[in-house]
Structure formats: structure tokens, C-alpha cells
Motif scaffolding. Structure first.
Motif, mmCIF file in Angstrom:
data_model
loop_
_atom_site.group_PDB
_atom_site.id
_atom_site.type_symbol
_atom_site.label_atom_id
_atom_site.label_comp_id
_atom_site.label_asym_id
_atom_site.label_seq_id
_atom_site.Cartn_x
_atom_site.Cartn_y
_atom_site.Cartn_z
ATOM 1 N N MET A 155 1.027 -5.378 11.339
ATOM 2 C CA MET A 155 -0.140 -5.353 12.339
ATOM 3 C C MET A 155 -1.351 -5.835 11.443
ATOM 4 S SD MET A 155 0.327 -1.464 14.163
ATOM 5 C CE MET A 155 -1.320 -1.618 15.066
ATOM 6 N N LEU A 156 -1.634 -5.262 10.210
ATOM 7 C CA LEU A 156 -2.821 -5.632 9.548
ATOM 8 C C LEU A 156 -2.630 -7.378 9.072
ATOM 9 C CD1 LEU A 156 -2.644 -2.700 6.814
ATOM 10 C CD2 LEU A 156 -4.625 -3.344 8.598
ATOM 11 N N LEU A 157 -1.364 -7.783 8.901
ATOM 12 C CA LEU A 157 -1.391 -9.265 8.408
ATOM 13 C C LEU A 157 -1.567 -10.313 9.604
ATOM 14 C CD1 LEU A 157 1.535 -9.008 5.695
ATOM 15 C CD2 LEU A 157 -1.008 -9.149 5.416
ATOM 16 N N ASN A 158 -1.146 -9.803 10.786
ATOM 17 C CA ASN A 158 -1.181 -10.353 11.966
ATOM 18 C C ASN A 158 -2.326 -10.646 13.045
ATOM 19 O OD1 ASN A 158 1.523 -12.205 12.024
ATOM 20 N ND2 ASN A 158 2.063 -10.165 11.497
ATOM 21 N N CYS A 159 -3.093 -9.324 12.774
ATOM 22 C CA CYS A 159 -4.379 -9.065 13.711
ATOM 23 C C CYS A 159 -5.616 -9.104 12.930
ATOM 24 C CB CYS A 159 -4.013 -8.018 14.284
ATOM 25 S SG CYS A 159 -2.350 -7.762 15.417
ATOM 26 N N ILE A 160 -5.625 -9.986 11.934
ATOM 27 C CA ILE A 160 -6.905 -9.887 11.111
ATOM 28 C C ILE A 160 -8.169 -9.833 11.962
ATOM 29 C CG2 ILE A 160 -8.393 -11.208 9.350
ATOM 30 C CD1 ILE A 160 -5.621 -10.468 8.211
ATOM 31 N N GLY A 161 -8.937 -8.935 11.586
ATOM 32 C CA GLY A 161 -10.434 -8.762 12.212
ATOM 33 C C GLY A 161 -10.307 -8.293 13.462
ATOM 34 N N GLN A 162 -9.060 -7.711 14.000
ATOM 35 C CA GLN A 162 -8.871 -7.146 15.388
ATOM 36 C C GLN A 162 -8.451 -5.978 15.707
ATOM 37 O OE1 GLN A 162 -7.757 -10.750 18.100
ATOM 38 N NE2 GLN A 162 -6.476 -10.859 16.305
ATOM 39 N N ILE A 163 -8.242 -4.914 14.718
ATOM 40 C CA ILE A 163 -7.734 -3.560 14.670
ATOM 41 C C ILE A 163 -8.524 -2.836 13.761
ATOM 42 C CG2 ILE A 163 -5.329 -4.120 15.442
ATOM 43 C CD1 ILE A 163 -4.310 -3.813 12.648
ATOM 44 N N ASP A 164 -9.829 -3.054 13.614
ATOM 45 C CA ASP A 164 -10.690 -2.273 12.994
ATOM 46 C C ASP A 164 -10.597 -0.834 13.139
ATOM 47 O OD1 ASP A 164 -11.360 -4.751 11.785
ATOM 48 O OD2 ASP A 164 -13.349 -4.545 12.422
ATOM 49 N N VAL A 193 3.650 2.151 0.491
ATOM 50 C CA VAL A 193 2.557 2.451 0.670
ATOM 51 C C VAL A 193 1.410 1.482 0.244
ATOM 52 C CG1 VAL A 193 0.477 4.118 0.624
ATOM 53 C CG2 VAL A 193 2.847 5.033 0.974
ATOM 54 N N PHE A 194 1.655 0.836 -1.116
ATOM 55 C CA PHE A 194 0.859 0.031 -1.904
ATOM 56 C C PHE A 194 1.005 -1.280 -0.732
ATOM 57 C CE2 PHE A 194 1.435 2.877 -5.603
ATOM 58 C CZ PHE A 194 0.274 3.441 -5.464
ATOM 59 N N GLU A 195 2.063 -1.565 -0.308
ATOM 60 C CA GLU A 195 2.223 -2.666 0.401
ATOM 61 C C GLU A 195 1.315 -2.807 1.621
ATOM 62 O OE1 GLU A 195 6.125 -3.590 1.743
ATOM 63 O OE2 GLU A 195 7.008 -3.627 -0.387
ATOM 64 N N VAL A 196 0.978 -1.662 2.212
ATOM 65 C CA VAL A 196 0.132 -1.433 3.495
ATOM 66 C C VAL A 196 -1.185 -1.576 2.970
ATOM 67 C CG1 VAL A 196 -0.482 0.090 5.228
ATOM 68 C CG2 VAL A 196 1.779 0.010 4.819
ATOM 69 N N LEU A 197 -1.592 -0.757 1.764
ATOM 70 C CA LEU A 197 -2.748 -0.744 1.213
ATOM 71 C C LEU A 197 -3.295 -2.226 0.737
ATOM 72 C CD1 LEU A 197 -2.893 2.379 -0.925
ATOM 73 C CD2 LEU A 197 -3.632 2.162 1.618
ATOM 74 N N GLY A 198 -2.301 -2.936 -0.007
ATOM 75 C CA GLY A 198 -2.686 -4.613 -0.276
ATOM 76 C C GLY A 198 -2.731 -5.216 1.062
ATOM 77 N N ALA A 199 -2.076 -4.976 2.154
ATOM 78 C CA ALA A 199 -2.507 -5.716 3.581
ATOM 79 C C ALA A 199 -3.811 -5.502 3.978
ATOM 80 C CB ALA A 199 -1.347 -5.389 4.435
ATOM 81 N N ALA A 200 -4.206 -4.003 4.008
ATOM 82 C CA ALA A 200 -5.599 -3.469 4.367
ATOM 83 C C ALA A 200 -6.552 -4.249 3.597
ATOM 84 C CB ALA A 200 -5.574 -2.075 4.353
ATOM 85 N N LEU A 201 -6.476 -4.307 2.334
ATOM 86 C CA LEU A 201 -7.578 -4.862 1.383
ATOM 87 C C LEU A 201 -7.680 -6.332 1.823
ATOM 88 C CD1 LEU A 201 -7.057 -3.193 -1.899
ATOM 89 C CD2 LEU A 201 -8.898 -3.115 -0.645
ATOM 90 N N TYR A 202 -6.526 -6.933 2.091
ATOM 91 C CA TYR A 202 -6.493 -8.468 2.769
ATOM 92 C C TYR A 202 -7.058 -8.602 3.989
ATOM 93 C CZ TYR A 202 -4.728 -13.194 3.541
ATOM 94 O OH TYR A 202 -4.711 -14.564 3.888
ATOM 95 N N TYR A 203 -7.116 -7.672 4.737
ATOM 96 C CA TYR A 203 -7.507 -7.653 6.333
ATOM 97 C C TYR A 203 -9.012 -7.312 6.153
ATOM 98 C CZ TYR A 203 -8.800 -5.672 10.796
ATOM 99 O OH TYR A 203 -9.174 -5.581 12.027
ATOM 100 N N ASN A 204 -9.251 -6.524 5.373
ATOM 101 C CA ASN A 204 -10.923 -6.466 5.306
ATOM 102 C C ASN A 204 -11.101 -5.696 4.004
ATOM 103 O OD1 ASN A 204 -13.733 -5.560 5.462
ATOM 104 N ND2 ASN A 204 -13.703 -6.029 7.606
ATOM 105 N N PRO A 205 -11.626 -6.156 2.862
ATOM 106 C CA PRO A 205 -11.527 -5.403 1.716
ATOM 107 C C PRO A 205 -12.612 -4.345 1.562
ATOM 108 C CG PRO A 205 -12.289 -7.598 1.373
ATOM 109 C CD PRO A 205 -11.572 -7.663 2.570
ATOM 110 N N LEU A 240 1.557 -8.777 -1.997
ATOM 111 C CA LEU A 240 0.598 -8.201 -1.479
ATOM 112 C C LEU A 240 -0.356 -7.260 -2.330
ATOM 113 C CD1 LEU A 240 2.469 -6.605 1.676
ATOM 114 C CD2 LEU A 240 0.457 -8.528 1.734
ATOM 115 N N SER A 241 0.088 -7.089 -3.595
ATOM 116 C CA SER A 241 -0.634 -6.523 -4.456
ATOM 117 C C SER A 241 -1.661 -7.448 -4.979
ATOM 118 C CB SER A 241 0.208 -5.920 -5.727
ATOM 119 O OG SER A 241 0.826 -4.694 -5.289
#
Length: 362
Positions: A155-164, A193-205, A240-241
Motif C-alpha cells: 500500500m505504501l509503495l503504490n499509493c504515495i501521498g494518498q493514504i496519510d 517490520v523494517f521493510e514496512v518502516l522503510g516503505a513508510a519513510l520513502y512514502y513520507n519521511p 527498502l532500508s
């Protein structure tokens, strides 16, 4: 029952055989869609054929350029199946559901389906509910939890800026799982979990750092992340890290929380080390890269057809999918780090200057 299963397996074999010409799928959908919907029925009457139906659905949602609108009701039916009678089948559900998200993120974000009680529910809420139920259920093993967490990453990688609005619950669930796994001998679930957090930082640090700060866990998370980075053997968590950490370095110094300001050199060092490992691994296999990719593609397709749910967990980690899992060429990622290297150095210089000015003012 055995004959029916063999017929369904034969359909998957045919779909595999014409996968290089996915336009042919469109002419087959009028026959296959009713079959899939019947097997995925909310009563679970055809549970024994569920894996076959999901294999067929995976082909129909992965290879065509666009997903047929007639297939979208299957998303809701998979959610119902997981919620009502097929909780243990997540490893074969994840691939087609993530194909829906990756191929048609706008429909995923705006669309909705019907639940078991006839009420309407957004597709995004269905995906979140699957993750929450899996991670909070005592029946789930760590492997199933890691599969569920991949929904967040997708979700984070495919919906950048749209799932705040979902970032808070993503952090609540992911960090809760991280806390449960801090003393675990094997780091696999922490790495997920760190994959998710890496994706979240990439989504919006900036937003992601704010989420960590609100929970008072920023420093602990990054400390554990650096410790577990040495155990990351797969490309995806490494990538992702690096992308997640590099996203922090591109923020203005004023947006970086004081809790990690002093750890910036360690984070830079960790990002560079991970990138160097990725570059070394890529160079070792550079000559055989094309052959290996072809072998992996064939093996993954064969695994889907021959082994059902058993191999879907592995495919979830290694196969190329529309959910950001396709391996990035090593030179691209290494070049990305080189391009921002000067920005990192400038960032650290500015940070040190700001810290000195703060100390002097005190």
C-alpha cells in the motif's frame, strides 16, 4: 473432487502457456470469472478448490496490462473468505490481492465491496483488516504475520501521498509487532517490520518520523534497525532500508527529530554499508543475471501450479510483482546513493552547525 482439481490445474497450465500474450486472457475471462466467483463464494462450500481459483486469479491480475472490472468483486470475496472460513490460506491470497493494489491503485483507493452482512466496505479497509486480524490472532505464526505485513508495504509503495490517514494504524500494528519480537532469536519478523518502516519513510519521511516521535520510540527503532541490518540477506529489505534511510537525509535539518540527530552518522554509515553489500552481491551474479531471472520466473510459475499454498510464501518474498517487489538493478540503487552523497555531507554539516549554535545560545 480430484478430477475437478485436475481440471482447474489444467486451466492454470494453459494460462501459464499463453502468459506472454496476455491479451488472450480477455477472451477467456467470460468463462473463468464466474468459475472464480463461485469457488470464492462466501459460504466456503468449495474450500478444497480455493487454492486453484486463487492461482487462476493470480494469472488474470498479474499478466494483463489492466485488470478487468469484472474481477474486482473477487477482492471482497477473498476478504470474506479470510474473515469467515479460510484464515489459514493467507499465503495464497496475498499475491492476487497485491496485484489488485499494484495494478490499479486508484480503484483500490476509491472503490468498495460488499461484506458478509451486506454492508459496503472500502477496499483499503479490507486490506488493513486482514493485516490486523492476522497479527492479533494467536493462531497466526510468524510466517503468516510477515506475509500480512507485506500488505502495508504494498500500500505504501503504490499509493504515495494518498493514504496519510492510514499511516497511524500502520505504525500502531507494525511497531506493536516489533515490540513483541525484540527478544526473538531469529530476526526475520523484525526485518519484515523494517521493510514496512522503510516503505513508510520513502512514502513520507517527515510524517513517518512524526509517528515514531509520537510513540517515543524513534531512537530505539533505528538502533534495532541498524543491529538487524547485518542479518538482511534478501534484496528487498536491503533496498527498502537504504531508500528509507536516504529519505531521511533529504529532509531539511529542522525536520529531523533531536532524538536521532546525533545518530545521523551511524544511519549514513548503515545505508552505505547495505548499499555496498548489494553492489557486491549484484556484481558476483552479474554474468548470470539474465539466466537466473529466467529460471526464477519459470520456477515461480511452476511452483504456483504444482504446489499451491506451500510455495506462495516463498514467492511472496522473491517473485516480481506489481507491488514494488521487482528487483531494482544494482547500478540504479548504487547511483542513487552516489547522487545524494553530497546532499548527505551537506546535511550533516548544517546539522552540526545548528547544534553548535544551540549549545552557544544556552
Amino acid at each position: 473432487a480430484m478430477a475437478a482439481g485436475q481440471c482447474l490445474e489444467c486451466i492454470s497450465t494453459v494460462l501459464k502457456g499463453v502468459s506472454e500474450r496476455p491479451q488472450i486472457y480477455q477472451s477467456m475471462e467470460s468463462h473463468l470469472v464466474p468459475l472464480i466467483m463461485t469457488i470464492l463464494g462466501p459460504e466456503g462450500e468449495y474450500l478444497e478448490y480455493l487454492e486453484y481459483a486463487l492461482d487462476i486469479l493470480t494469472f488474470l491480475t498479474y499478466f494483463p496490462v489492466e485488470i478487468s472490472p469484472d474481477l474486482w468483486p473477487a477482492f471482497s470475496l477473498i476478504y470474506i473468505a479470510h474473515d469467515q472460513y479460510a484464515f489459514d490460506y493467507l499465503n495464497v491470497m496475498v499475491q492476487p490481492m497485491q496485484n489488485f493494489i499494484g495494478k490499479a491503485p486508484q480503484i483500490f483507493l476509491t472503490g468498495s465491496g460488499t461484506t458478509m452482512d451486506g454492508t459496503s466496505m472500502k477496499y483499503t479497509d479490507m486490506a488493513i483488516a486482514i493485516v490486523v486480524k492476522t497479527l492479533q490472532n494467536d493462531r497466526s505464526n510468524n510466517s503468516e504475520c510477515r506475509i500480512a505485513l507485506s500488505f502495508f508495504m504494498c500500500m505504501l509503495l503504490n499509493c504515495i501521498g494518498q493514504i496519510d490517514s492510514y499511516l497511524a494504524i500502520i505504525n500502531d500494528i507494525s511497531l506493536s509487532k516489533l515490540g513483541q519480537q525484540l527478544t526473538a532469536e531469529l530476526p526475520s519478523t523484525r526485518i519484515a517490520v523494517f521493510e514496512v518502516l522503510g516503505a513508510a519513510l520513502y512514502y513520507n519521511p517527515e510524517m513517518q518520523l512524526q509517528e515514531l516521535e509520537k510513540r517515543g520510540v524513534t531512537q530505539q527503532v533505528f538502533t534495532q534497525w541498524i543491529l538487524d541490518a547485518v542479518h538482511m540477506e534478501r534484496w528487498l529489505p536491503r533496498k527498502l532500508s537504504v531508500l528509507g534511510l536516504a529519505s531521511i537525509f533529504r529532509l531539511p535539518t529542522s525536520s529531523v527529530p533531536p532524538s536521532i540527530s546525533n545518530s545521523i552518522p551511524q544511519l549514513i554509515s548503515a545505508a552505505v554499508k547495505i548499499t555496498e553489500l548489494m553492489k557486491e552481491d549484484a556484481e558476483k551474479g552479474e554474468d548470470d543475471e539474465d539466466d537466473d531471472d529466467q529460471d526464477n520466473t519459470n520456477n515461480n510459475a511452476n511452483n504456483n501450479n504444482n504446489n499451491g499454498s506451500t510455495n506462495n510464501n516463498n514467492n511472496n518474498n522473491n517473485s516480481s510483482t506489481p507491488c514494488g517487489r521487482k528487483q531494482m538493478p544494482s547500478f540504479s540503487l548504487f547511483l542513487y546513493i552516489k547522487v545524494i552523497q553530497t546532499q548527505l555531507e551537506e546535511f550533516y554539516r548544517k546539522l552540526k552547525t545548528q547544534l553548535l549554535q544551540i549549545d552557544e545560545s544556552k
